[in-house]
Design a protein around this motif. Structure first.
Motif, mmCIF file in Angstrom:
data_model
loop_
_atom_site.group_PDB
_atom_site.id
_atom_site.type_symbol
_atom_site.label_atom_id
_atom_site.label_comp_id
_atom_site.label_asym_id
_atom_site.label_seq_id
_atom_site.Cartn_x
_atom_site.Cartn_y
_atom_site.Cartn_z
ATOM 1 N N GLU A 1 -12.416 -24.080 41.547
ATOM 2 C CA GLU A 1 -12.063 -22.667 41.556
ATOM 3 C C GLU A 1 -12.939 -21.862 42.506
ATOM 4 O O GLU A 1 -12.494 -20.846 43.064
ATOM 5 C CB GLU A 1 -12.151 -22.097 40.138
ATOM 6 N N LYS A 2 -14.169 -22.309 42.739
ATOM 7 C CA LYS A 2 -15.069 -21.565 43.628
ATOM 8 C C LYS A 2 -14.574 -21.592 45.073
ATOM 9 O O LYS A 2 -14.603 -20.582 45.772
ATOM 10 C CB LYS A 2 -16.479 -22.134 43.545
ATOM 11 N N SER A 3 -14.116 -22.759 45.498
ATOM 12 C CA SER A 3 -13.626 -22.876 46.873
ATOM 13 C C SER A 3 -12.124 -22.619 46.985
ATOM 14 O O SER A 3 -11.610 -22.376 48.078
ATOM 15 C CB SER A 3 -13.928 -24.282 47.413
ATOM 16 N N GLY A 4 -11.441 -22.688 45.852
ATOM 17 C CA GLY A 4 -9.993 -22.514 45.877
ATOM 18 C C GLY A 4 -9.266 -23.714 46.433
ATOM 19 O O GLY A 4 -8.108 -23.608 46.840
ATOM 20 N N GLN A 5 -9.936 -24.876 46.455
ATOM 21 C CA GLN A 5 -9.367 -26.089 47.031
ATOM 22 C C GLN A 5 -9.528 -27.260 46.057
ATOM 23 O O GLN A 5 -10.293 -27.193 45.098
ATOM 24 C CB GLN A 5 -10.075 -26.434 48.351
ATOM 25 N N CYS A 6 -8.790 -28.329 46.338
ATOM 26 C CA CYS A 6 -8.961 -29.556 45.576
ATOM 27 C C CYS A 6 -10.241 -30.252 46.044
ATOM 28 O O CYS A 6 -10.571 -30.237 47.238
ATOM 29 C CB CYS A 6 -7.756 -30.471 45.760
ATOM 30 N N ASP A 7 -10.961 -30.882 45.124
ATOM 31 C CA ASP A 7 -12.292 -31.398 45.440
ATOM 32 C C ASP A 7 -12.568 -32.660 44.623
ATOM 33 O O ASP A 7 -11.797 -33.036 43.737
ATOM 34 C CB ASP A 7 -13.340 -30.317 45.124
ATOM 35 N N VAL B 1 -9.802 -32.897 41.614
ATOM 36 C CA VAL B 1 -9.657 -31.799 40.660
ATOM 37 C C VAL B 1 -9.729 -30.488 41.441
ATOM 38 O O VAL B 1 -10.143 -30.469 42.594
ATOM 39 C CB VAL B 1 -10.773 -31.842 39.585
ATOM 40 N N PHE B 2 -9.318 -29.425 40.791
ATOM 41 C CA PHE B 2 -9.329 -28.135 41.480
ATOM 42 C C PHE B 2 -10.679 -27.450 41.322
ATOM 43 O O PHE B 2 -11.217 -27.331 40.223
ATOM 44 C CB PHE B 2 -8.230 -27.223 40.930
#
Length: 300
Positions: A239-245, A236-237
């Motif tokens: 938003e805090k890191s701006g990456q998929c996680d 999922v995305f």
């Protein structure tokens, strides 16, 4: 006696002559028929003569585009031009006088030669050949590929729309079609970013979470134009890191794949229990907040 024979001979000749004249009057097409056939063929001959008299081949042999009509060209043999038309929907490609080739309009520059032959439309095909947008202007990701009047329906990958200018699928901001802008398709507008303070580093293409889909996100080009992206299956995305996680690292999306995928304690995928698919009416889990050419002779 000789006088009588002469008189009889003269009377017979008069009768024959009068009979022939009368027959001609009764059947006027008998002798005029060949002339009529010649008149019927005359327009075709005049058309051929008009081409040969008004067009001059730039070279003795070759293929040359018409100066006004983009799907028309000429074959020159011994400096004698013959007019030809491309298949409906295609236009002539000027690729050298030795090449005879018709192409799709988006691959040819028809500037100044916008005239085309009358279309031969069919079901989902405005012309017999080419790539054509869906007739419903609000259906942006579907188009038709037509070959000789038969069509194939094609759907663009998610986030892309059909572009009339290129005949391919592209980003909405590049297609620039009415009713197909990024805002209308995605129902998402890039947040306005304030003026950065001195020394602050600003990402020119920031990413934002899709408020309706944990697996998706938007990249705002130059901070203004949204383009949709997505994480791979099982992620999922964030938003805090701006990456998929991993879902476990994004609290609002931790149950996004519930019933679809199983994870271990570290958040890694264990097994796939069914085909991954997230229905639109899922529960609240996962909802986020917030060339050369023939010359025309002047006949004047």
């Amino acid at each position: 006696m000789e006088v009588v024979k002469f008189i009889l001979f003269f009377l017979v000749m008069v009768v024959v002559t009068v009979g022939a004249t009368d027959s001609e009057v009764r059947n006027p097409l008998r002798k005029r028929k060949p002339q009529q056939e010649q008149r019927q063929r005359q327009p075709v001959q005049q058309e051929k003569d008009a081409v040969s008299e008004s067009i001059t081949c730039p070279e003795e042999f070759g293929f040359f585009a018409d100066a006004e009509q983009c799907d028309k060209y000429y074959t020159c043999e011994n400096s004698v031009p013959t007019a030809k038309l491309c298949p409906d929907g295609l236009v002539f490609l000027e690729a050298g006088s030795s090449i005879e080739k018709c192409e799709f309009p988006f691959a040819v520059d028809c500037s100044g030669r916008s005239v085309l032959q009358p279309p031969q439309p069919g079901l989902n095909c405005p012309r017999k050949n080419g790539y054509f947008a869906h007739e419903d202007v609000k259906i942006c990701d579907k188009f038709f590929f037509c070959v000789d009047g038969a069509y194939n329906a094609i759907t663009c990958p998610a986030g892309l729309v059909f572009s009339n200018a290129t005949g391919t699928c592209t980003w909405p901001d590049q297609a620039k079609k009415a009713h197909c802008s990024s805002g209308e398709l995605f129902e998402f507008d890039c947040p306005k970013v304030g003026v950065p303070v001195e020394g602050e580093t600003v990402n020119p293409h920031p990413r934002y979470a899709d408020p309706k889909d944990c697996q998706s996100f938007y990249v705002c080009i130059d901070g203004k134009v949204p383009r949709k992206g997505g994480c791979s299956l099982g992620q999922v995305f964030n938003e805090k890191s701006g990456q998929c996680d991993k879902p476990k690292n994004v609290p609002e999306c931790k149950d996004w794949y519930k019933g679809i995928l199983d994870y271990d304690e570290e958040g890694d995928i264990l097994t796939t229990t069914t085909k991954p698919r997230r229905p639109a009416s899922s529960n609240s889990a996962g909802k986020r907040k917030g060339p050369k050419r023939p010359v025309v002779i002047n006949e004047e």
